[in-house]
Design an enzyme around this catalytic site. Sequence first.
Site, short mmCIF file in Angstrom:
data_model
loop_
_atom_site.label_atom_id
_atom_site.label_comp_id
_atom_site.label_asym_id
_atom_site.label_seq_id
_atom_site.Cartn_x
_atom_site.Cartn_y
_atom_site.Cartn_z
N ASP A 1 -18.61 44.93 -39.68
CA ASP A 1 -19.08 43.55 -39.73
C ASP A 1 -18.16 42.57 -40.44
O ASP A 1 -18.58 41.51 -40.89
CB ASP A 1 -20.46 43.51 -40.41
CG ASP A 1 -20.44 44.15 -41.80
OD1 ASP A 1 -19.35 44.30 -42.38
OD2 ASP A 1 -21.52 44.49 -42.30
N GLU B 1 -20.30 51.80 -36.04
CA GLU B 1 -21.37 51.25 -36.88
C GLU B 1 -21.96 50.00 -36.22
O GLU B 1 -22.10 48.94 -36.82
CB GLU B 1 -20.88 50.94 -38.30
CG GLU B 1 -22.03 50.79 -39.29
CD GLU B 1 -21.58 50.48 -40.70
OE1 GLU B 1 -21.49 51.43 -41.50
OE2 GLU B 1 -21.31 49.31 -41.01
N GLU C 1 -21.28 38.45 -42.55
CA GLU C 1 -21.32 39.75 -41.88
C GLU C 1 -22.34 39.83 -40.73
O GLU C 1 -22.07 40.44 -39.69
CB GLU C 1 -21.60 40.86 -42.90
CG GLU C 1 -20.43 41.17 -43.82
CD GLU C 1 -20.37 40.27 -45.03
OE1 GLU C 1 -19.47 40.47 -45.87
OE2 GLU C 1 -21.22 39.34 -45.15
N HIS D 1 -20.98 42.09 -55.49
CA HIS D 1 -19.84 41.27 -55.10
C HIS D 1 -20.11 40.38 -53.89
O HIS D 1 -19.24 39.63 -53.46
CB HIS D 1 -18.64 42.16 -54.77
CG HIS D 1 -18.86 42.99 -53.53
ND1 HIS D 1 -19.51 44.20 -53.57
CD2 HIS D 1 -18.56 42.76 -52.23
CE1 HIS D 1 -19.57 44.69 -52.34
NE2 HIS D 1 -19.01 43.84 -51.52
N ARG E 1 -20.87 37.66 -51.17
CA ARG E 1 -20.64 36.22 -51.15
C ARG E 1 -21.94 35.43 -51.33
O ARG E 1 -21.98 34.42 -52.05
CB ARG E 1 -19.97 35.85 -49.82
CG ARG E 1 -19.32 34.49 -49.77
CD ARG E 1 -18.71 34.27 -48.39
NE ARG E 1 -17.59 35.16 -48.15
CZ ARG E 1 -16.31 34.81 -48.27
NH1 ARG E 1 -16.01 33.59 -48.66
NH2 ARG E 1 -15.36 35.66 -48.00
N HIS F 1 -15.43 43.53 -59.03
CA HIS F 1 -14.63 43.00 -57.93
C HIS F 1 -13.64 41.98 -58.47
O HIS F 1 -13.90 41.28 -59.45
CB HIS F 1 -15.56 42.35 -56.90
CG HIS F 1 -14.95 42.18 -55.55
ND1 HIS F 1 -14.11 41.14 -55.23
CD2 HIS F 1 -15.07 42.92 -54.42
CE1 HIS F 1 -13.74 41.24 -53.97
NE2 HIS F 1 -14.30 42.31 -53.46
#
Length: 396
Positions: free
Chosen positions: A96, A118, A132, A208, A210, A241
């Site tokens: 993704d 996936e 994603e 982490h 967004r 991260h």
Amino acid sequence: MIKTLIVFGTRPEAIKMAPLIKELQSDSHFEVRICVTAQHRQMLDQVLDIFKINPDYDLNIMKQNQSLYSLTADVIIKFEEVLKKEKPDIVLVHGDTTTTFASALSSFYFKTKVGHVEAGLRTYNKFSPFPEEMNRKLTAVLCDIHFAPTRRAKLNLLNEGVEEKDIFVTGNTVIDTLKYTVKQNYKFREPILNEIDYTKRIITLTAHRRENFGKPLENIFEAVLCLADSFDDILFVYPVHLNPNVKDVAERVLKGHPRIILTGPIDVDDMHNLMARSYLVLTDSGGLQEEAPSLGKPVVVLRDTTERPEAVLANTVKVAGTDKERIIEIVEKLLTDKEEYSKMAHAVNPYGDGFASRRIKDALLYYFGYKKETPEEFKGSDMYVQKLYRRVLKAD
């Protein structure tokens, strides 16, 4: 031979594609070429080194403070040159990421077949996770063959109009990866991880995403701080991260607490072996929701939605979101209620049995006419599948 071009650009993609690369390279029916976009640079290189993967092409597109706009454009344009040179029979993309969508679009423009590893994960909220959710939905309509990790993922694709003959349920390749990485007498590359007192209850934390930047991330860290203050027999380990939106907040809120260890990003084998030695996992990652249950570790998801509802149904995962009090409530329950913890720790992982890469290879051989029999699907546990389909039929 089936000329197969595998493209990926981030650390999680590399972790999940590594066992598939090894599987295809070991079969004489396949001529394998590897292209990395280096959407992530340092963290991607760590995985390539561990699995001894030598890309044939490195687009090296990562820039400081890169935007989704420039990232998408760079992949489309630079990947075109690779396609022109290789002229593959099929391009395999994963999951993704922006690399996934942009390379699939570039392959479509080149009229090359695309296989999606996936495939079929959905939250049905286009901004969660962002970007994603739309990356994988847009990728799906560009693909010719879909490797769904679970039956639920297959059902999502069928509902979107994908033909059943083009979908193969394989399990998730990340479970295959654990066979390469988890070792009983493992020595960590990150020195501080070798110094931890593993008689304590270790809680592995990753955060982490967004969509969690800002207040949601602060809520997560404040919950962790409260839990660390409340239980003197636990120890949080948080590989932070590199993104300043994460790192700066983590250091401001969490740094200096005696029961919270902050490290830099760690290698995949460090992460897998850390989870194997942990009591539970707190994460907003997707992959860890699949990996940790295979190691018998309950997972608390630090997101409001998950594209992996199978884990919720199988009771290996609980979704806490980013509300401070809700996170504390769920984690406290798992730390104090042995029966509740045991139910999650011993639940069957619905995501795979370690043979997803072999199933993808067999599906490709079938798709290109080298095998006559339809490959057998990954079914998961019978109890889980029955529970899932009862829930789906009731919802419909």
